[in-house]
Scaffold this active site. Structure first.
Site, PDB file in Angstrom:
ATOM      1  N   VAL A  13       0.862  -1.183   0.000  1.00 24.35           N
ATOM      2  CA  VAL A  13       0.000   0.000   0.000  1.00 24.35           C
ATOM      3  C   VAL A  13       0.894   1.227   0.000  1.00 24.35           C
ATOM      4  O   VAL A  13       1.836   1.324   0.784  1.00 24.35           O
ATOM      5  CB  VAL A  13      -0.930   0.021   1.234  1.00 24.35           C
ATOM      6  CG1 VAL A  13      -1.856   1.235   1.189  1.00 24.35           C
ATOM      7  CG2 VAL A  13      -1.744  -1.264   1.304  1.00 24.35           C
ATOM      8  N   ASP A 109       2.947  -3.442  11.024  1.00 23.01           N
ATOM      9  CA  ASP A 109       1.621  -2.991  10.590  1.00 23.01           C
ATOM     10  C   ASP A 109       0.658  -2.860  11.757  1.00 23.01           C
ATOM     11  O   ASP A 109      -0.170  -1.943  11.804  1.00 23.01           O
ATOM     12  CB  ASP A 109       1.050  -3.935   9.531  1.00 23.01           C
ATOM     13  CG  ASP A 109       0.992  -5.389   9.998  1.00 23.01           C
ATOM     14  OD1 ASP A 109       1.759  -5.771  10.908  1.00 23.01           O
ATOM     15  OD2 ASP A 109       0.189  -6.159   9.436  1.00 23.01           O
ATOM     16  N   ASP A 129      -7.577  -5.483  10.866  1.00 22.88           N
ATOM     17  CA  ASP A 129      -6.912  -5.303   9.578  1.00 22.88           C
ATOM     18  C   ASP A 129      -7.121  -6.567   8.752  1.00 22.88           C
ATOM     19  O   ASP A 129      -6.627  -7.643   9.102  1.00 22.88           O
ATOM     20  CB  ASP A 129      -5.419  -5.037   9.776  1.00 22.88           C
ATOM     21  CG  ASP A 129      -4.738  -4.562   8.499  1.00 22.88           C
ATOM     22  OD1 ASP A 129      -5.314  -4.739   7.407  1.00 22.88           O
ATOM     23  OD2 ASP A 129      -3.622  -4.004   8.597  1.00 22.88           O
TER      24      ASP A 129
END
Length: 258
Positions: A13, A109, A129
């Protein structure tokens, strides 16, 4: 303006942020076989697509759960931007108090999402997530990161189901018209989409029960948009959560007043 990069197992991303304004969020496939130059071309194409000039980017930050790509992506950014990126890891200030058995094992993350969740939504907060794996992280009412859960991701579950059965077809990730399917494809869609939504509802209930109080829930990740609308619990969908967290961490480490 900074360039924020989150290297996941399936997708990378990437987005540009300036003073909490996100100019774009895009995903490219994670591929450990790609060379440094191939990533330079891919990232430059994205910046050109959104008419972002190289000289406008003054900083870069990377979070990664794919260690073999760390040096390749970092080197590609140095070649493209002539900037040394900040890599989220040991020694990087996050402002997060992590109460885990081994804080160093917590994925970058998860830390980035928790930093953003705490900043934008307050504590207590639950972050979901949905990527290759579905991860759930919990920050308690004292602003401590206290842990979470890791589940098979939506696509991982679907691929396992299809690959290990001889008569089930590959399907698209979309909800069926009703819960009780009347054909194989709708039965699979219901099981994957509604089953994952029910799982999220159930996990939230159990987290609240263990905490002894309710916490707001925010979801992010490439597959969250497919699942969140079918959850019965109130879940905030924030597709930009990870990039927001990277922006906060960058400013904490580079800007003294942040």
């Amino acid at each position: 303006m900074i360039l924020a990069v989150d290297i996941g197992n399936t997708n990378i991303v990437i987005g540009c942020i300036e003073e909490e304004k996100i100019y774009f969020v895009e995903r490219v496939s994670t591929d450990i076989s790609k060379t440094e130059l191939e990533y330079v071309v891919e990232f430059k194409t994205l910046l050109d697509l959104y008419q972002i000039k190289m000289e406008e980017i003054t900083g870069c930050i990377i979070a990664s759960v794919v260690p073999p790509l760390n040096n390749i992506v970092r080197a590609s950014m140095e070649k493209l931007l002539h900037i040394t990126p900040l890599l989220v890891g040991p020694g990087v200030k996050t402002g997060l108090n992590i109460l885990m058995d081994n804080p160093g094992q917590v994925g970058a993350d998860l830390i980035v999402n928790a930093v953003a969740g705490l900043h934008y939504y307050g504590a207590p907060i639950i972050m979901i997530d949905m990527g290759t794996a579905t991860t759930i992280s919990v920050v308690d009412n004292k602003k401590n990161y206290i842990g979470g859960m890791i589940l098979p991701g939506v696509k991982v579950s679907l691929e396992s189901l299809v690959n290990r059965t001889s008569q089930l077809p590959r399907i698209s990730l979309e909800a069926p018209k009703k819960i009780i399917g009347t054909n194989t494809i709708d039965c699979m869609k219901s099981g994957i989409i509604m089953g994952q939504a029910a799982c999220m509802d159930g996990m939230i209930e159990r987290i609240w029960e263990e905490l002894g109080y309710q916490a707001d829930v925010v979801a992010t990740g490439g597959l969250a948009g497919c699942i969140v609308p079918y959850c019965k619990k109130k879940i905030i969908y924030d597709n930009e959560l990870t990039l927001k967290g990277l922006d906060i961490i960058y400013r904490k480490n580079v800007e003294p007043s942040a």
